[in-house]
Write an enzyme that holds these catalytic residues in place. Structure first.
Site, PDB file in Angstrom:
ATOM      1  CG  HIS A  66      -1.628   1.328   1.420  1.00 29.34           C
ATOM      2  ND1 HIS A  66      -2.308   1.962   0.401  1.00 29.34           N
ATOM      3  CD2 HIS A  66      -1.788   2.114   2.525  1.00 29.34           C
ATOM      4  CE1 HIS A  66      -2.847   3.069   0.867  1.00 29.34           C
ATOM      5  NE2 HIS A  66      -2.547   3.201   2.138  1.00 29.34           N
TER       6      HIS A  66
ATOM      7  CG  HIS B 250      -1.066   7.286   0.973  1.00 33.05           C
ATOM      8  ND1 HIS B 250      -0.419   6.498   1.905  1.00 33.05           N
ATOM      9  CD2 HIS B 250      -2.364   7.310   1.347  1.00 33.05           C
ATOM     10  CE1 HIS B 250      -1.290   6.082   2.803  1.00 33.05           C
ATOM     11  NE2 HIS B 250      -2.483   6.552   2.486  1.00 33.05           N
TER      12      HIS B 250
ATOM     13  CG  ASP C  50       3.339  -5.192 -21.798  1.00 38.93           C
ATOM     14  OD1 ASP C  50       4.361  -4.499 -22.016  1.00 38.93           O
ATOM     15  OD2 ASP C  50       2.705  -5.776 -22.692  1.00 38.93           O
TER      16      ASP C  50
ATOM     17  CG  HIS D  34      -6.817   5.108   1.377  1.00 39.16           C
ATOM     18  ND1 HIS D  34      -7.124   4.089   2.227  1.00 39.16           N
ATOM     19  CD2 HIS D  34      -5.567   5.509   1.721  1.00 39.16           C
ATOM     20  CE1 HIS D  34      -6.114   3.887   3.062  1.00 39.16           C
ATOM     21  NE2 HIS D  34      -5.151   4.732   2.766  1.00 39.16           N
TER      22      HIS D  34
ATOM     23  CE1 TYR E 134       9.953  -8.133 -18.299  1.00 37.85           C
ATOM     24  CE2 TYR E 134      10.392  -7.446 -20.563  1.00 37.85           C
ATOM     25  CZ  TYR E 134      10.594  -7.301 -19.199  1.00 37.85           C
ATOM     26  OH  TYR E 134      11.447  -6.326 -18.741  1.00 37.85           O
TER      27      TYR E 134
HETATM   28  O1  LIG Z   1      -3.251   5.298   5.013  1.00 39.98           O
HETATM   29  C1  LIG Z   1      -2.713   5.199   6.113  1.00 39.98           C
HETATM   30  C2  LIG Z   1      -3.145   6.008   7.255  1.00 39.98           C
HETATM   31  O2  LIG Z   1      -4.359   6.646   6.927  1.00 39.98           O
HETATM   32  C3  LIG Z   1      -1.581   4.248   6.300  1.00 39.98           C
HETATM   33  O3  LIG Z   1      -1.391   3.534   5.084  1.00 39.98           O
HETATM   34  C4  LIG Z   1      -0.273   4.949   6.660  1.00 39.98           C
HETATM   35  O4  LIG Z   1      -0.012   5.907   5.755  1.00 39.98           O
HETATM   36  C5  LIG Z   1       0.836   3.946   6.818  1.00 39.98           C
HETATM   37  O5  LIG Z   1       0.585   3.421   8.046  1.00 39.98           O
HETATM   38  P1  LIG Z   1       1.608   2.436   8.806  1.00 39.98           P
HETATM   39  O6  LIG Z   1       1.909   1.264   7.888  1.00 39.98           O
HETATM   40  O7  LIG Z   1       2.882   3.208   9.119  1.00 39.98           O
HETATM   41  O8  LIG Z   1       0.844   2.034  10.050  1.00 39.98           O
END
Ligand SMILES: O=C(CO)[C@@H](O)[C@H](O)COP(=O)(O)O
Length: 242
Positions: free
Chosen positions: A113, A115, A138, A178, A232
């Site tokens: 994850h 941002h 791809d 998000h 690939y």
């Molecule tokens: O989106 C969020 C918080 O809203 C999380 O994804 C943090 O940005 C990362 O959190 P940790 O992995 O450090 O707890």
């Protein structure tokens, strides 16, 4: 978060695999700032540890710890309900989401994850990234889909990820308002997907500043995806969600 008997309850081969994965996941977190995918601590990586005859485990970073301070020993081990199994710090605040994905998508071995800026900008609009680049065909086999708005803290985000990706070839989902979550055969594959989703989000954004990008025929998308996923490179890795 409930504590459990700890790693002592697991066979030695599982404990050895946990330590290997701790080092691997720690190293992979350095890729997030390296590729410009995070500011401060705003991203996390996990990998599944398979437990023969039992419920798998996951290894994930501790919450809020800056990437320079991460060590293999600081990586946290949880079960797939998000309960702490081994670790001296609280696990990532996204542990429940990662755990839900592992519970409901058994083929997935890694989750990431971030941002990252351009992918998150598309998520803010709730608009999928259209498949207008051969690189998207791809890597993702089509558009980058949008997942539902979900608050952090329970399995809502994980549920949204699974509902969106379960029947998709994409290894990335943009959770509305998000940001991107990605899946992979393992954590490295999920990190690659996080790098590539930011790259294509940026390229398509730039393209759209000067006009409407041109679509790619579905048959060509299918052909590109099949080649890239199966031929690939050294042709030695099948897609996590064919
Ligand atoms: O989106 C969020 C918080 O809203 C999380 O994804 C943090 O940005 C990362 O959190 P940790 O992995 O450090 O707890």
């Amino acid at each position: 978060m409930t504590s459990t008997p700890g790693l002592a309850a697991y066979p030695s081969e599982v404990r050895e695999e946990v330590e290997r994965v701790r080092a691997l996941v720690c190293d992979l977190h350095a890729e997030l700032p390296r590729w410009g995918l995070v500011v401060w601590t705003a991203g996390n990586v996990s990998q599944r540890v398979r437990v023969p005859g039992g419920e798998d485990l996951l290894v994930i970073k501790p919450s809020g710890v800056t990437y320079d301070d991460l060590t293999p020993e600081s990586m946290v081990v949880c079960d797939l309900e998000g309960n702490l199994v081994d670790g001296s710090r609280a696990p990532s605040s996204d542990t429940a989401a990662h755990a839900y994905v592992y519970q409901h998508m058994p083929q997935v071995g890694g989750v990431v994850h971030t941002h990252s800026t351009y992918a998150t900008a598309w998520a803010a609009r709730g608009e999928e990234v259209p498949c207008v680049l051969t690189m998207m065909a791809d890597e993702f086999g089509g558009p980058i889909p949008i997942g539902p708005f979900a608050l952090i803290g329970d399995d809502s985000i994980g549920r949204g990820i699974v509902e969106t990706l379960r029947d998709s070839r994409s290894r990335a989902v943009l959770m509305r308002n998000h940001g991107p979550f990605t899946i992979g055969r393992d954590a490295k594959d999920a990190v690659k997907a996080a790098v590539m989703v930011e790259e294509v989000a940026r390229t398509v954004h730039i393209s759209r500043q000067l006009g409407e990008p041109l679509p790619i025929a579905q048959s060509d998308i299918d052909s590109l995806y099949a080649r890239y996923q199966n031929v690939y490179g050294q042709g030695d890795s099948a897609p996590v969600n064919p």
